[in-house]
Design a protein around this motif. Structure first.
Motif, mmCIF file in Angstrom:
data_model
loop_
_atom_site.group_PDB
_atom_site.id
_atom_site.type_symbol
_atom_site.label_atom_id
_atom_site.label_comp_id
_atom_site.label_asym_id
_atom_site.label_seq_id
_atom_site.Cartn_x
_atom_site.Cartn_y
_atom_site.Cartn_z
ATOM 1 N N PHE A 1 0.994 -1.346 -0.135
ATOM 2 C CA PHE A 1 0.288 0.220 0.416
ATOM 3 C C PHE A 1 1.071 1.326 -0.264
ATOM 4 N N THR A 2 -0.162 2.073 -0.363
ATOM 5 C CA THR A 2 0.952 3.151 -0.260
ATOM 6 C C THR A 2 0.358 5.059 0.382
ATOM 7 N N LEU A 3 0.629 5.499 0.885
ATOM 8 C CA LEU A 3 -0.775 6.648 1.431
ATOM 9 C C LEU A 3 0.323 8.351 1.008
ATOM 10 N N VAL B 1 5.127 7.704 1.338
ATOM 11 C CA VAL B 1 4.809 6.126 2.265
ATOM 12 C C VAL B 1 4.438 4.906 1.999
ATOM 13 N N ASP B 2 5.421 3.893 2.255
ATOM 14 C CA ASP B 2 4.225 3.025 1.340
ATOM 15 C C ASP B 2 4.664 1.640 2.947
ATOM 16 N N LEU C 1 -3.343 1.563 -3.733
ATOM 17 C CA LEU C 1 -2.371 -0.093 -4.288
ATOM 18 C C LEU C 1 -1.157 0.907 -4.904
ATOM 19 N N ARG C 2 0.211 0.358 -4.380
ATOM 20 C CA ARG C 2 1.023 1.039 -5.101
ATOM 21 C C ARG C 2 0.864 0.866 -6.936
#
Length: 1365
Positions: free
Chosen positions: A958-960, A969-970, A993-994
């Motif tokens: 996941f990425t934020l 961040v991931d 999702l990355r």
């Protein structure tokens, strides 16, 4: 901040405060912080009770709402504010600073999508939801804000816009604020092995007046003597330790009540000299919610002890509290533990439950204590797997009675040759008749592979193979004689209301859907057996004879067993009416009713209610049902009829009605509603009930529609004259009032049905949704079980309790605490109770739960809890610098280590201190040891599952980020509970999702706990407080396993550059000194580019400031990684054990997927070879490689614990490996889920304090059979303690192992054992320091650096590095 507090009390209070705040700056005061604060409180507290005022002050002291304001600041920054503006407007994505430009933006607003509004947004009440949205970013209190605010309010009230206000400060102060609500611990360290750096930083006195300079040394000794004499720490003998807990409790209890809490705080927090974290952010919410309830009850006249008896009731039962009856003939039982011969060898007495066994052992007793029922659709692809689990239980002699319910088509004429479900049921019945249920159970699914769907040919194949002589059509066809339970099974399934198939019942209680995955079901069931065993043990002890007769009867006669389970009734997110309003209004005055707010409308409806009861008496009935519906429609009448039918079997219930017309009321479409109202207003309860029962029947309504007179349906005893007068009255205010009440307060559409149960709104019920007599039974059962029952037992330990009585005549909280006074919990609880005592009026009882026969000092730490009831000020009326933890008059002799105890969601770091916080030795400190920490991040946590498999997705990332910066961040999702964590700060964030394989293979299916609707494409998460934020994400896999073989994954490929990745951890200045020397030794022996990875959590500010200069000088990369220890993973309390945990437990999530291999090198190692050789070492398929302990130094044989006992047996000839150096193939490590296995084993073993003595080492060696270790050649790690001198010349690395025989200090050992160590030490000190001074603009010669920094013993002097930094 006060505005955010008030917004939680209601948006009306928020906007009132906004309006009133305009007067704060105009008010006459002296301009000090204190007077401004008081003016603000004066405005904020206008509508708050004294209790709420105290909670507001406490919230301001805690800075509880700073995160909310900061979140809006981040949201504003993401909008890219126009330059030079102190405030700005946003209209559907377009920005302006000028109010005059709004007109143009509003004209075209409809062409642009409306903005996403957050749950915490402040929307002006009069706003028109259909109009364009104008968001104002501004600072409340500024003159410019109020000028624009008034104009926006005018537009909102005219219906032109929806006005939303968000906090925004154009030029925020860079000064940071001090937080509170955390604990600080000074733990006493063991000095068995000296780990102190000889490089000391001498502290400077903050303030010093030397009256007798010539006696300074003598005065210093005198001060030390005085401190030590009052805080002596002489070791205690075993007999003195035994009753310490009781002695401490006695000391507390003999103190005057008013001082008892202070004594408890002093004793627990300073226990070494006197011989579960409470999350304050949640506590504030609890206090506010309780205060609302208490003050509401108080306003209703419920006071004193009656009020607290009501509050003590448990009103939040869980879904699992309820069970359905399993004594139905529709269930086909496979086995019966009480009669089947296979269980003959088991004991049959229920008294066996009381026989002691090892923890976790499942008792095999010939009683049906545990009943497992599968309700399945035979054609569903999961059915075969579920039956396999049940078969596994059966074949392994698990004491579980297993039953089956096959839910298939129950139509009259069904051909089993066409319907596989019916075919299977009939075949099962046939085989059961020929043999038995058990044989049928093990036979019927033989031809269905796991995950496949049942087909008719599967059934026919089984039948033909087992019974070749039988005619298939006679078994499966329409006229089959083997049709038993086909209709009964579906009827049982529908009647119980247990939800969508498949369903698994344990003693009648349904498992949750997420527990039905076959892998989880086995674990959940075994846990449930152990859990219910303890319940039966208690029952045997109390009512043994009753259990002997019939165990199943006993289980089914418990009050939690109901005829039907309705998920709508049992759901945990419940909505309630506010019934605390008091007025003299009624629904028969429609004009007045429309002017009331929601609370007063509810009060008017309640005032107007007349109730149906079973009997005409004054008996107080604890259950109230308001039936809501259109009673001139069949659906509304049916709901009312079922409620009345239920009432016939219960004298606990009273019923009344609210009519919700489907269309505009007129004389033709309100006949039944008017008849019901007239009967309620004019007749006795019993007569009204009988008449209304007739009105709810369809034949009555048909007769009325055909022209029958209403009085034809009058019942005996009715006063027909007064009834007819009321019925024929043209006034229908009650219908109009009910209609507007349904719309505005209950939020129902016209004609929608609902049930209001003691104020709880159940609805709206969907068209055609069943809510019958059994549902009312369940609803009544819940109310009686929760708010209808008193607490059965109370703790009667008055002689062991601290008591503080509340102030009389005021609302008070009833607070009971149970604590052992010499535990960590007591250290935290005492200061919290002291602050609460200043905040709220409370009836406090603290019971001392002492432990006897202690063999060790129960508390080995000093503790301070940073918490203040209100903001404090200086003598000059300015804000005080902030709450801090102070440790005064501390003993000088122990060695301390400092730890922070913060809320779960905080990630903090040490940012300023020249001292070694891991080794604080006050004898060597001249003055104050000061340290400053910063809250660096708030943690966003979550759990993620694949809806297809029910399992966590391995390797998913996941990425934020924000709209401006999509990836900040991931993280990687763990297989343990699908857990993930992301570092963030207050604001609005988007979870994605990355890019790459994660996004290609998966899509987000749904999410819970987020701030966007579950079906929204973007997952928006708002962090606007200091409380933990935990979300749930379900994803759908569209392709293949992320970590499958043969992948071509751009996210997981090795770096193009040949980089050597080295991971290490260190805490304390000595180990950081070792770490720099280790790094230098690695650098000296390789030409491969290096990247060092350091665990950030425990690094000192000095190291973090220095490492960039070292990286520049020696040309290497570095990265600081951190991971918050998950709350669900067993916590360690000692810092050293926590660091050990980080070495092994989080290897799969600490590093990006791009890192394929990582080398761990202990800080206290010296490397003598190129570590590239170790990175490229063939691990033969193992996920990691370790070096075994040496066996060559024979004099240490007595200390080789792995050669005997448990370890010798467990290793079975394998070697025990040392954890000072290892190489990890992260790709393989993740593929076999090694991290998840290690965490799982750790979770089980770590509960025992005697397990995992050397956590980082014992855990991988314990798991050697599940996670194999590749043994590295012995020369990869040499340490003098275990290896003989002759092997030293071949050593590729030298480790400074502790020596249990000599206990030699590590620094002394380093200089003696490793010839090059001192050269490295000098090199890393001097040139690197010179480089730093140069970077700082201090042009010093080498001689000057030497003069300033190095003394005779290479120790830093007072006017040296500490000051030059």
């Amino acid at each position: 901040l006060p505005s955010e507090f008030l917004s939680e009390e209601g948006q009306e209070k928020f906007w009132n405060f906004v309006e009133a705040s305009e007067n704060i700056k105009r008010a006459e005061h002296d301009g000090s912080d204190y007077s401004s604060y008081q003016e603000m409180l004066k405005v904020a507290c206008q509508t708050l009770s004294p209790l709420q005022q105290n909670l507001l002050k406490f919230s301001l002291s805690l800075r509880s709402y700073s995160a909310a304001v900061q979140a809006f600041q981040q949201i504003a920054a993401d909008e890219s504010p126009p330059e030079g503006c102190t405030l700005f407007f946003v209209v559907h994505g377009e920005k302006t600073c000028e109010f005059d430009s709004l007109g143009n933006l509003l004209q075209a607003a409809s062409d642009r999508p409306k903005p996403f509004l957050f749950k915490g947004d402040h929307k002006y009440p009069a706003s028109n939801p259909e109009s364009p949205v104008v968001i104002l970013y501004a600072e409340i209190g500024s003159e410019e804000f109020y000028r624009h605010h008034r104009r926006l309010v005018a537009k909102a009230e005219a219906g032109e816009i929806t006005y939303v206000l968000r906090h925004y400060i154009a030029n925020p102060s860079k000064e940071k604020v001090y937080l509170s609500g955390y604990g600080v611990e000074l733990a006493i360290k063991s000095t068995e092995y000296k780990a102190k750096d000889d490089t000391q930083v001498k502290g400077e006195l903050l303030f010093e007046v030397q009256l007798y300079p010539d006696l300074s040394e003598e005065l210093k000794e005198l001060r030390k003597h005085l401190v030590e004499s009052t805080n002596e720490m002489a070791p205690l003998k075993v007999w003195q330790l035994q009753d310490l807990s009781f002695q401490t409790a006695a000391r507390i209890l003999t103190a005057p009540p008013v001082d008892a809490l202070m004594v408890m705080k002093d004793l627990s927090q300073n226990f070494p000299t006197k011989a579960s974290y409470l999350d304050l952010m949640f506590l504030i919410d609890v206090l506010r919610n309780e205060a609302r309830v208490m003050e509401g009850l108080h306003s209703l006249g419920i006071e004193g002890i009656s009020l607290h008896n009501v509050l003590k009731l448990n009103i939040q039962p869980s879904d699992s509290d309820y069970a359905v009856d399993i004594r139905s003939p529709a269930i086909s039982w496979i086995n019966n533990l009480e009669v089947d011969s296979r269980y003959n060898s088991w004991p049959s007495s229920v008294q066996e439950l009381l026989r002691p066994t090892f923890p976790g052992v499942i008792r095999q007793i010939r009683k049906n204590f545990h009943n497992f029922v599968l309700i399945v659709d035979p054609t569903h692809e999961t059915t075969a797997e579920l039956l396999n689990v049940a078969e596994m239980f059966f074949s392994n002699h698990i004491p579980l009675r297993i039953g089956l319910v096959f839910v298939v088509d129950d139509s009259e004429d069904v051909d089993g040759l066409q319907d596989p479900g019916v075919a299977l049921l009939r075949t099962y019945n046939y085989v059961a008749q020929e043999m038995d249920n058990n044989y049928a159970f093990q036979t019927i699914y033989n031809k269905v592979k796991t995950g496949d769907q049942l087909k008719v040919e599967h059934v026919v194949s089984v039948l033909e193979k087992q019974y070749p002589y039988v005619e298939v059509n006679s078994v499966l066809g329409i006229d089959s004689a083997y049709d038993q339970n086909r209709k009964a099974a579906r009827a049982y399934y529908e009647q119980t209301g247990v939800g969508p198939l498949p369903v698994v019942l344990f003693n009648g209680m349904p498992f949750q859907k997420d527990q039905l995955d076959p892998d989880d079901l086995e674990t959940v069931t075994m846990h449930k057996i152990l859990e219910t065993t303890s319940i039966f043990q208690r029952a045997v002890y109390l009512v043994g004879a009753e259990l002997v007769c019939d165990v199943v009867e006993y289980i089914m006669n418990q009050p939690n067993v109901v005829p039907r389970i309705n998920s709508r009734i049992l759901r945990s997110d419940r909505e309630y009416l506010d019934l605390t309003g008091m007025n003299n209004h009624f629904v028969d005055d429609f004009a007045r009713f429309t002017t009331l707010d929601s609370k007063d409308k509810t009060a008017a409806v309640a005032n107007s209610m007349t109730y149906l009861t079973k009997k005409d008496d004054s008996f107080v009935r604890p259950v109230t049902f308001w039936i809501v519906g259109d009673f001139d429609r069949p659906s509304g009448r049916q709901l009312l009829y079922d409620a009345i039918k239920h009432q016939k079997s219960s004298n606990n219930v009273r019923i009344s009605m609210i009519n919700n017309p489907s269309e505009e009321p007129n004389s033709q479409n309100t006949i039944v509603a008017k008849a019901i109202w007239a009967a309620l207003q004019t007749q006795t309860s019993n007569n009204a009930k009988n008449f209304i029962t007739k009105m709810a029947k369809e034949e009555t309504v048909k007769a009325l529609e055909a022209g029958a007179d209403i009085l034809e349906f009058a019942v005996g005893g009715m006063d027909t004259t007064i009834f007819k007068e009321a019925f024929e009255s043209p006034k229908v205010d009650f219908i109009l009032s009910h209609a507007i009440y349904c719309r505005d307060v209950l939020k129902l559409k016209k004609g929608q049905r609902a049930v209001i149960s003691n104020g709880r709104i159940i609805g709206p019920l969907e068209d055609g949704e069943m809510f019958n007599q059994d549902d009312f039974h369940l609803l009544e059962n819940i109310i009686l079980k929760t708010s209808g029952q008193k607490i059965k037992s109370q703790i009667q330990l008055t002689e062991n309790a601290v008591k503080l009585r509340p102030k009389e005549g005021e609302t008070y909280f009833d607070v009971v605490a149970i604590v052992d006074p010499v535990t960590r919990d007591a250290q935290r609880l005492a200061p919290l109770l002291l602050v609460l005592n200043q905040l709220i009026n409370m009836n406090l009882r603290v019971f001392m739960n002492c432990q006897s026969k202690l063999s060790d000092m129960p508390l080995k730490s000093f503790y301070r809890y940073v918490l203040e009831p209100e903001i404090s000020f200086t003598a000059e009326n300015n804000f005080a610098p902030g709450p801090i933890a102070k440790f005064l008059d501390m003993p000088q002799s122990p060695l301390f280590t400092l730890n922070l105890n913060t809320p779960e969601s905080w990630m903090v770091e040490s940012v300023r201190t020249p001292y070694d916080l891991d080794n604080i030795f006050l004898e060597e400190v001249d003055s104050v040891v000061a340290a400053e920490y910063e809250l660096e991040y708030l943690l966003l946590e979550g759990h993620c599952y694949d809806i297809t498999t029910g399992q966590p997705p391995r390797g998913l990332q996941f990425t934020l980020g924000t709209s401006a910066r999509p990836v900040i961040v991931d993280t990687i999702v763990m297989a343990n509970l699908g857990y993930f964590q992301l570092k963030a700060n207050p604001g609005a964030w988007t979870l994605r999702l990355r890019k790459g394989r994660s996004e290609d293979i998966y899509r987000i299916y749904s999410h819970d706990g987020t701030d966007s609707p579950p079906e929204a494409n973007e997952v928006i998460v708002v962090l606007n407080n200091f409380k933990s934020k935990i979300i749930k994400v379900k994803i759908d896999m569209m392709n293949e396993d992320l970590l499958s073989d043969g992948q071509k994954n751009e996210d997981v490929k090795q770096d193009k550059d040949d980089v050597l990745n080295i991971f290490s951890v260190a805490s304390g200045h000595l180990y950081e000194r070792f770490l720099r020397i280790m790094m230098l030794s690695v650098l000296k022996h390789t030409k491969t580019p290096l990247k060092f990875w350091f665990l950030k959590n425990y690094l000192s500010p000095t190291f973090k400031e220095f490492i960039p200069y070292m990286a520049k000088k020696y040309n290497f990369q570095y990265e600081l990684v951190q991971y918050k220890w998950p709350r669900w993973l067993h916590q360690q309390t000692e810092k050293q054990r926590i660091i050990w945990g980080y070495k092994i437990l989080f290897l799969d999530v600490l590093f990006p997927l791009a890192v394929d291999k990582i080398l761990f090198v202990d800080a206290d190692q010296i490397v003598r070879t190129d570590l590239k050789e170790l990175r490229d070492f063939n691990l033969d398929g193992a996920p990691y490689g370790y070096t075994p302990f040496c066996d060559s130094r024979r004099e240490m044989d007595g200390y080789r614990f792995w050669k005997s006992g448990y370890w010798a047996s467990h290793l079975a000839g394998r070697k025990y490996h040392i954890s000072a150096l290892y190489v990890v193939d992260l790709k393989k490590f993740r593929k076999i889920a090694a991290g998840d296995r290690l965490r799982g084993q750790y979770q089980g073993l770590s509960q025992d304090p005697n397990s995992l003595s050397n956590l980082d080492q014992d855990l991988p060696n314990n798991m050697i059979h599940q996670v194999p270790i590749k043994s590295l050649p012995q020369e990869w790690l040499w340490c003098e303690t275990w290896c003989d001198d002759s092997s030293k010349k071949r050593a590729k690395t030298i480790d400074l192992c502790n020596n249990p025989m000599t206990k030699e200090p590590k620094l002394q050992a380093a200089m003696r054992i490793v010839p090059e160590w001192q050269d490295y030490d000098q090199e890393i000190k001097l040139p690197s320091l010179f480089l730093k001074f140069y970077e700082l603009g201090l042009i010093l010669t080498f001689k000057e650096v030497l003069l300033h920094t190095v003394g005779e013993n290479c120790t830093l002097q007072r006017a040296s590095l500490g000051r030059l930094y």
